[in-house]
Enzyme design. Structure first.
Site, PDB file in Angstrom:
ATOM      1  N   CYS A  79       9.337   1.920  14.695  1.00 31.48           N
ATOM      2  CA  CYS A  79      10.019   2.605  13.583  1.00 31.48           C
ATOM      3  C   CYS A  79      10.783   3.805  14.126  1.00 31.48           C
ATOM      4  O   CYS A  79      11.912   4.083  13.732  1.00 31.48           O
ATOM      5  CB  CYS A  79       9.005   3.110  12.551  1.00 31.48           C
ATOM      6  SG  CYS A  79       7.902   1.863  11.905  1.00 31.48           S
ATOM      7  N   CYS A  82      14.615   3.895  15.552  1.00 33.93           N
ATOM      8  CA  CYS A  82      15.768   4.132  14.680  1.00 33.93           C
ATOM      9  C   CYS A  82      15.609   5.402  13.854  1.00 33.93           C
ATOM     10  O   CYS A  82      16.561   6.136  13.625  1.00 33.93           O
ATOM     11  CB  CYS A  82      15.965   2.970  13.720  1.00 33.93           C
ATOM     12  SG  CYS A  82      16.327   1.413  14.556  1.00 33.93           S
ATOM     13  N   HIS A  83      14.398   5.641  13.353  1.00 32.24           N
ATOM     14  CA  HIS A  83      14.208   6.700  12.348  1.00 32.24           C
ATOM     15  C   HIS A  83      13.680   8.010  12.933  1.00 32.24           C
ATOM     16  O   HIS A  83      13.414   8.941  12.166  1.00 32.24           O
ATOM     17  CB  HIS A  83      13.262   6.214  11.251  1.00 32.24           C
ATOM     18  CG  HIS A  83      13.760   5.010  10.499  1.00 32.24           C
ATOM     19  ND1 HIS A  83      14.833   5.068   9.641  1.00 32.24           N
ATOM     20  CD2 HIS A  83      13.336   3.729  10.483  1.00 32.24           C
ATOM     21  CE1 HIS A  83      15.038   3.858   9.121  1.00 32.24           C
ATOM     22  NE2 HIS A  83      14.146   3.024   9.623  1.00 32.24           N
ATOM     23  N   CYS A 117      12.497  -3.975   7.252  1.00 33.77           N
ATOM     24  CA  CYS A 117      12.807  -3.318   8.519  1.00 33.77           C
ATOM     25  C   CYS A 117      12.141  -4.057   9.680  1.00 33.77           C
ATOM     26  O   CYS A 117      12.745  -4.261  10.723  1.00 33.77           O
ATOM     27  CB  CYS A 117      12.298  -1.881   8.487  1.00 33.77           C
ATOM     28  SG  CYS A 117      13.616  -0.665   8.596  1.00 33.77           S
ATOM     29  N   CYS A 183      -4.182   1.384 -23.316  1.00 30.94           N
ATOM     30  CA  CYS A 183      -4.990   2.422 -22.668  1.00 30.94           C
ATOM     31  C   CYS A 183      -4.145   3.627 -22.282  1.00 30.94           C
ATOM     32  O   CYS A 183      -4.478   4.761 -22.598  1.00 30.94           O
ATOM     33  CB  CYS A 183      -5.652   1.874 -21.401  1.00 30.94           C
ATOM     34  SG  CYS A 183      -6.917   0.639 -21.707  1.00 30.94           S
ATOM     35  N   HIS A 184      -3.057   3.374 -21.561  1.00 31.92           N
ATOM     36  CA  HIS A 184      -2.390   4.459 -20.832  1.00 31.92           C
ATOM     37  C   HIS A 184      -1.325   5.202 -21.642  1.00 31.92           C
ATOM     38  O   HIS A 184      -0.774   6.173 -21.175  1.00 31.92           O
ATOM     39  CB  HIS A 184      -1.810   3.909 -19.531  1.00 31.92           C
ATOM     40  CG  HIS A 184      -2.880   3.394 -18.599  1.00 31.92           C
ATOM     41  ND1 HIS A 184      -3.820   4.220 -18.027  1.00 31.92           N
ATOM     42  CD2 HIS A 184      -3.180   2.135 -18.174  1.00 31.92           C
ATOM     43  CE1 HIS A 184      -4.642   3.502 -17.275  1.00 31.92           C
ATOM     44  NE2 HIS A 184      -4.281   2.234 -17.353  1.00 31.92           N
ATOM     45  N   ARG A 221      -3.880  -2.216  -7.610  1.00 26.72           N
ATOM     46  CA  ARG A 221      -4.412  -1.546  -8.810  1.00 26.72           C
ATOM     47  C   ARG A 221      -3.913  -2.255 -10.071  1.00 26.72           C
ATOM     48  O   ARG A 221      -4.658  -2.419 -11.027  1.00 26.72           O
ATOM     49  CB  ARG A 221      -3.983  -0.069  -8.825  1.00 26.72           C
ATOM     50  CG  ARG A 221      -4.715   0.731  -9.906  1.00 26.72           C
ATOM     51  CD  ARG A 221      -6.167   0.897  -9.525  1.00 26.72           C
ATOM     52  NE  ARG A 221      -7.035   1.281 -10.637  1.00 26.72           N
ATOM     53  CZ  ARG A 221      -7.625   0.435 -11.482  1.00 26.72           C
ATOM     54  NH1 ARG A 221      -7.412  -0.867 -11.373  1.00 26.72           N
ATOM     55  NH2 ARG A 221      -8.425   0.865 -12.423  1.00 26.72           N
ATOM     56  N   CYS A 225      -6.266  -3.851 -13.072  1.00 26.69           N
ATOM     57  CA  CYS A 225      -6.110  -3.608 -14.505  1.00 26.69           C
ATOM     58  C   CYS A 225      -6.005  -4.931 -15.265  1.00 26.69           C
ATOM     59  O   CYS A 225      -6.629  -5.106 -16.308  1.00 26.69           O
ATOM     60  CB  CYS A 225      -4.851  -2.789 -14.774  1.00 26.69           C
ATOM     61  SG  CYS A 225      -5.131  -1.008 -14.811  1.00 26.69           S
TER      62      CYS A 225
END
Lengths: 264, 158, 109
Positions: A79, A82-83, A117, A183-184, A221, A225
């Site tokens: 990585c 390039c970065h 990438c 719920c949220h 996650r 749910c």
């Protein structure tokens, strides 16, 4: 005899999430105030997140840092080739994900971006979703945006994905016939059995969960749910979860990235 | 699905009452007067093995843990000495047990004279239960302390 | 998570005799309890860090025997009052015999 109960009751009567949010600065936002999931957690969990040494999520940050400069694939690159320094080059990247990718003709999230990438530039095998490597790199890159407010684009070609995400958020699914919103949106700040329900914001992912005792990526996650409402979960990195990720990121516009957060 | 707070209050009060009975009488009887204290697992045996059957008394030993754990799989725990120990006595070891796990053992800390008798870690608790600590002193005596931690069944895959 | 180094933090490394050093130590480990079943119903064999020690000049300053009730990625926070300078050696011992080691040198004057 009454003492223990009285203390427990007292602690629950004063949830300190109230007043910890801010008003959304876009029109027609469904929430009156936007609140990080951190505000819904206990004193002990907050303490674990607040100190970078106590936060076990940093094990993944460090693993990601090691992978960042590790050469992999036929192109003989890492990585860093390039970065360069992620601290500079990756700052703010996580906060604007998912982002439109002109070549793919669809939005991509951070996991997908990392794997694009790997396959295109490094000529390396993409990492499997949920692998320690992909989660560690997602955590490491995500961590470079810590403190940066979430700022996803939802206009132009992103619009249909945003609309699809919103539809998925409000669609009732599974044997329990529940939507994310049940719920949220309607019941955050209340108890669902013994869990104190948050707004389901995504600014802390990947998140170190006390339950699994490891870093959990966002789509895992989501699956959890859906499983809880007895639905057949979509696949990680599917178009459905991507649309949902985009929409929920928008619901948390302005929340600072917390990666790696600590949650229950 | 969202339970009203009233029902939860009842549950919490119920758990608190049970805890009070266990701590208020069970431990005192068990450690203080040699009467068998019925831990659901091997905690009682492990304490006996550690003390060689000697009496462990309440003292400046303290167990610090949340009253209600956010999740039973990662519960912050500290053991420490609060206040001063009698001159010439120091803590050599602290045994930590959990009386409601499949097995009682949690950790045994060893302190040299160049360590402060205080340690923190994170532990797994299968259900609401007592954390029991027993400290072995340099003069061969033992101190004990306990703390109840409520572990609730989570709503979301907890 | 094989390429992870243990994380050690000392609040200071240069102290006067009688002063206290706060140590925090964290290592990546699943702490497989031996009580969990896989999806085919077979018990996953126990594999934990069973011992953690902090030594100096062959003396154990602080140690902990761990049971499966210690959470994954075991974390310790403790305090030392070292009487002499030298390398503090931290060792984690795995059920399979693997040792993980880390060193921090302190100065006591």
């Amino acid at each position: 005899m009454w003492c223990g109960g009285a203390i427990a009751q007292d602690a629950l009567e004063h949830p300190d999430w109230q007043g910890k949010g801010f008003a959304p600065n876009v029109p027609d936002h469904p929430l009156r105030e936007i609140i990080s999931g951190l505000a819904f957690r206990t004193h002990e969990t907050k303490a674990m997140q607040s100190d970078d040494f106590n936060n076990p999520g940093f094990l993944a940050v460090e693993e990601g840092a090691a992978l960042w400069s590790k050469v992999d694939g036929a192109a003989g690159k890492s990585c860093a080739s390039c970065h360069q320094e992620a601290v500079q080059s990756m700052k703010g990247v996580r906060a604007s994900m998912p982002k439109w990718d002109e070549k793919q003709k669809k939005p991509v999230n951070l996991e997908q971006r990392i794997n694009i990438c790997r396959s295109e530039n490094m000529k390396a095998e993409p990492w499997k979703f949920g692998s320690p490597e992909l989660t560690a790199m997602t955590t490491y890159v995500g961590h470079q945006s810590r403190g940066t407010p979430v700022s996803v684009r939802t206009d132009g070609p992103m619009k249909p994905w945003f609309d699809r995400g919103r539809q998925l958020f409000y669609d009732r699914v599974g044997q329990l016939d529940m939507s994310c919103a049940n719920c949220h949106e309607k019941n955050y700040g209340k108890f669902l059995r013994a869990d104190f329900v948050s707004q389901g914001q995504t600014n802390g992912f990947p998140t170190y969960r006390l339950q699994t005792q490891r870093l959990v990526p966002l789509h895992e996650r989501f699956q959890g749910c859906m499983f809880d409402v007895r639905a057949d979960p979509y696949k990680p990195l599917s178009d459905e979860f991507l649309a949902l990720e985009l929409y929920i990121a928008w619901r948390g516009l302005g929340l600072p990235v917390e990666t790696p957060a600590v949650r229950n | 699905m969202v339970v009203t707070r009233n029902r939860r209050q009842l549950l919490a009060i119920g758990a608190g009452a049970v805890g009070a009975v266990v701590i208020g009488t069970g431990l005192e009887v068990g450690f203080g007067r040699g009467v068998a204290w019925a831990a659901p697992n091997d905690t009682t045996d492990l304490v006996k093995k550690f003390t060689g059957g000697k009496e462990a008394t309440a003292g400046p030993l303290k167990v610090v843990a949340p009253e209600i754990a956010e999740n039973g799989n990662t519960v912050p725990l500290s053991v420490m000495i609060e206040g001063d120990l009698p001159a010439g006595r120091r803590v050599e070891e602290i045994l930590v047990l959990a009386d409601g796990n499949p097995r009682g053992g949690v950790a045994r800390f060893t302190f040299s004279a160049e360590a402060v008798p205080e340690a923190s870690t994170r532990i797994r608790l299968a259900e609401t239960q007592n954390i029991v600590a027993v400290a072995k002193m340099s003069d061969g005596s033992f101190l004990t302390a306990s703390r109840q931690v409520k572990v609730t069944i989570g709503g979301c895959g907890g | 998570m094989t390429n992870v180094k243990p994380r050690i933090r000392l609040d200071r490394k240069d102290i006067k005799k009688g002063d206290t050093i706060e140590v925090k130590a964290l290592v990546s480990h699943t702490m497989e309890s031996g009580q969990r079943k896989d999806k085919d119903g077979n018990t996953v064999p126990r594999k934990i860090i069973n011992k953690f020690t902090c030594t100096m000049n062959q003396k154990t300053l602080f140690a902990c025997d761990l049971e499966p009730a210690i959470s994954a990625n075991p974390y310790f926070h403790f305090k030392l009052k070292p009487q002499e300078s030298g390398p503090l050696i931290f060792t984690w011992l795995d059920d399979d015999g693997t040792r993980i080691e880390a060193t921090e040198t302190i100065t006591v004057s």
